[in-house]
Motif scaffolding. Structure first.
Motif, PDB file in Angstrom:
ATOM      1  N   GLY A   1       2.068   9.057  -2.303  1.00 20.04           N
ATOM      2  CA  GLY A   1       2.084   8.597  -3.687  1.00 20.04           C
ATOM      3  C   GLY A   1       3.312   7.769  -4.026  1.00 20.04           C
ATOM      4  N   GLU A   2       4.352   7.847  -3.199  1.00 12.24           N
ATOM      5  CA  GLU A   2       5.630   7.173  -3.495  1.00 12.24           C
ATOM      6  C   GLU A   2       5.955   7.338  -4.970  1.00 12.24           C
ATOM      7  OE1 GLU A   2       6.185   2.949  -3.405  1.00 12.24           O
ATOM      8  OE2 GLU A   2       8.115   3.099  -2.455  1.00 12.24           O
ATOM      9  N   ILE A   3       5.925   8.599  -5.451  1.00 10.30           N
ATOM     10  CA  ILE A   3       5.854   8.841  -6.880  1.00 10.30           C
ATOM     11  C   ILE A   3       7.064   8.357  -7.663  1.00 10.30           C
ATOM     12  CG2 ILE A   3       4.198  10.717  -6.733  1.00 10.30           C
ATOM     13  CD1 ILE A   3       6.517  12.679  -6.962  1.00 10.30           C
TER      14      ILE A   3
ATOM     15  N   ILE B   1      12.486   6.347   0.854  1.00 12.09           N
ATOM     16  CA  ILE B   1      13.874   6.026   1.198  1.00 12.09           C
ATOM     17  C   ILE B   1      13.841   4.583   1.654  1.00 12.09           C
ATOM     18  CG2 ILE B   1      15.811   6.510   2.731  1.00 12.09           C
ATOM     19  CD1 ILE B   1      14.872   9.441   2.801  1.00 12.09           C
ATOM     20  N   GLU B   2      14.318   3.704   0.786  1.00 17.87           N
ATOM     21  CA  GLU B   2      14.191   2.265   0.978  1.00 17.87           C
ATOM     22  C   GLU B   2      15.322   1.778   1.864  1.00 17.87           C
ATOM     23  OE1 GLU B   2      11.736   0.644  -0.423  1.00 17.87           O
ATOM     24  OE2 GLU B   2      10.982   2.217  -1.759  1.00 17.87           O
ATOM     25  N   MET B   3      14.994   0.925   2.839  1.00 21.77           N
ATOM     26  CA  MET B   3      16.049   0.489   3.766  1.00 21.77           C
ATOM     27  C   MET B   3      15.804  -0.932   4.260  1.00 21.77           C
ATOM     28  SD  MET B   3      15.135   2.459   7.318  1.00 21.77           S
ATOM     29  CE  MET B   3      13.777   1.856   8.350  1.00 21.77           C
TER      30      MET B   3
ATOM     31  N   CYS C   1       0.823  -1.225   0.000  1.00 22.79           N
ATOM     32  CA  CYS C   1       0.000   0.000   0.000  1.00 22.79           C
ATOM     33  C   CYS C   1       0.854   1.270   0.000  1.00 22.79           C
ATOM     34  CB  CYS C   1      -0.932   0.001   1.198  1.00 22.79           C
ATOM     35  SG  CYS C   1      -2.264  -1.205   1.044  1.00 22.79           S
ATOM     36  N   ASP C   2       2.083   1.177   0.502  1.00 23.40           N
ATOM     37  CA  ASP C   2       2.962   2.357   0.511  1.00 23.40           C
ATOM     38  C   ASP C   2       2.281   3.586   1.109  1.00 23.40           C
ATOM     39  OD1 ASP C   2       5.338   1.218  -0.583  1.00 23.40           O
ATOM     40  OD2 ASP C   2       4.343   1.136  -2.526  1.00 23.40           O
ATOM     41  N   ILE C   3       1.697   3.399   2.282  1.00 24.93           N
ATOM     42  CA  ILE C   3       1.046   4.508   2.985  1.00 24.93           C
ATOM     43  C   ILE C   3       2.029   5.056   4.010  1.00 24.93           C
ATOM     44  CG2 ILE C   3      -0.893   5.186   4.435  1.00 24.93           C
ATOM     45  CD1 ILE C   3      -2.337   2.643   3.337  1.00 24.93           C
TER      46      ILE C   3
HETATM   47 ZN    ZN Z   1       9.347   0.616  -0.998  1.00 30.78          ZN
END
Ligand code: ZN
Length: 409
Positions: free
Chosen positions: A258-260, A266-268, A224-226
């Protein structure tokens, strides 16, 4: 200290870790079991399983095989959870792995994944963000520094066979409407790079051929990337299989609504401390079809914004009918153009919108023919004043570092 039930070794391939998987399928065996009321820690890889490196080249973003994602930790079985129940998950705390205090943001090439603004940013680019306690900044994007709103991009329970079949049917059907589209309309099951946890042999081969890809959000939650699903949140998940089978991954140190940029936030790599409870028969009792959640009592305190409007008229001037997607894209493009006046490259501005605690709002959907979307850019994340005034913008970023770019081969 709570028990760490799933450990990941960032020097080891995620394919060698049996408590990790990268598809959704009811046959994936539970990686471990807990009881209602237990709290425990799960470690996770970053969503690419360590493919993206902390360096100054975007070749890895360009070259990644996206069929390997997302590497999830789980599934965690919860004793007593049955189909129709609600699994209540408290995200007690989330952090970066101590041996990996950095994260990445990238734009995929249009020919390998794309992104929300892929027509404007068709090539792979990357920025690296250093994590210092609760704050982050980037050597590739100067002039900003902000507090993390740490959250899992992806969390949810295993589907049952009929739900899985429904997903595959509708998504394969969509692909069939335009099978040659770049980027594709959806991603069908793909066995070759499937990792099905502890499953082996013929059972693995069957499940790998059917397993749903982890890219879209679905009824169970999933990707969902919320950004507001952050540490301190309490989530209520529909349960479809005995034991629920909760999996989590794709941790984000921070993300704009929106993780546009798609590669994304910032992926970790990190860890999640969580607690589970069960509400028996909760799905019918509360009419729950998709997850619901309560937000954290703690969020970064930014209270001044520049808010960019966008309407559903696209870049070419074409009128669209109440299209929120087009409207939000215009709001993003307007914000990017504005930030270039302070010396940012368009790529750096795009990276800020993808990573900072930017809010996106659907502001109007009834005033035909234009929907209106707004992008809320917090002014306090900048080292300088970005508000308009009579003397004009100061070019704060002058000849600074640029974001690495890797053209298609
Ligand atoms: Zn991600």
């Amino acid at each position: 200290m709570p028990d760490t039930l799933i450990k990941v070794d960032l020097k080891q391939s995620p394919y060698e870790n049996e408590q990790v998987h990268n598809r959704w399928h009811p046959d994936i065996p539970m990686a471990c079991w807990v009881k209602p009321g237990d709290d425990f820690v799960l470690e996770t890889y970053d969503w690419t399983g360590g493919f993206i490196q902390n360096n100054d080249s975007a070749d890895d973003v360009r070259d990644i095989d996206l069929s390997i994602v997302h590497f999830l930790s789980g599934p965690v079985g919860v004793h007593g959870a049955e189909p129709g129940d609600l699994l209540v998950v408290d995200l007690l705390d989330i952090g970066a792995k101590a041996d990996s205090l950095w994260g990445f943001n990238g734009f995929f090439s249009k020919n390998n994944g794309g992104g929300f603004l892929t027509d404007h940013f068709p090539f792979a680019q990357k920025s690296i963000w250093d994590i210092q306690g609760m704050f982050t900044k980037s050597r590739h994007v100067p002039g900003v520094n902000y507090a993390g709103l740490i959250h899992p991009g992806l969390i949810g329970c295993l589907p049952d066979p009929s739900l899985l079949e429904k997903w595959n049917e509708r998504e394969v059907g969509l692909i069939a409407t335009e099978p040659d589209r770049v980027p594709p309309l959806a991603n069908p099951p793909f066995a070759a790079t499937a990792h099905m946890g502890k499953l082996g042999g013929d059972a693995k081969a069957k499940a790998a051929a059917e397993g749903a890809r982890t890219v879209p959000p679905r009824e169970h939650g999933g990707n969902c990337d919320i950004k507001d699903l952050s540490r301190g949140s309490k989530i209520y998940f529909p349960v479809y299989v005995k034991g629920a089978g909760l999996s989590v991954g794709d941790l984000h140190f921070s993300q704009g609504d929106g993780e546009i940029t798609f590669c994304g936030a910032i992926e970790m790599a990190g860890w999640v401390h969580m607690k589970v409870e069960v509400i028996k028969g909760g799905m019918a009792m509360y009419g729950i079809r998709n997850p619901i959640f309560r937000p954290s009592p703690i969020t970064p305190h930014y209270n001044d914004y520049l808010i960019f409007e966008g309407i559903s008229v696209d870049e070419a001037g074409k009128q669209h009918y109440l299209d929120v997607n087009v409207a939000y894209r215009q709001a993003c493009l307007n914000a990017i153009e504005y930030l270039t006046k302070f010396g940012y490259s368009k790529a750096q501005a795009y990276s800020i919108l993808g990573t900072a605690p930017v809010q996106g709002h659907i502001s109007g959907v009834v005033d035909i023919p234009n929907s209106c979307a707004t992008l809320w850019l917090p002014t306090q994340i900048f080292d300088f004043d970005i508000r308009p005034n009579a003397s004009g913008p100061v070019k704060y970023i002058q000849g600074g570092p640029e974001m690495p770019l890797s053209p298609d081969l």
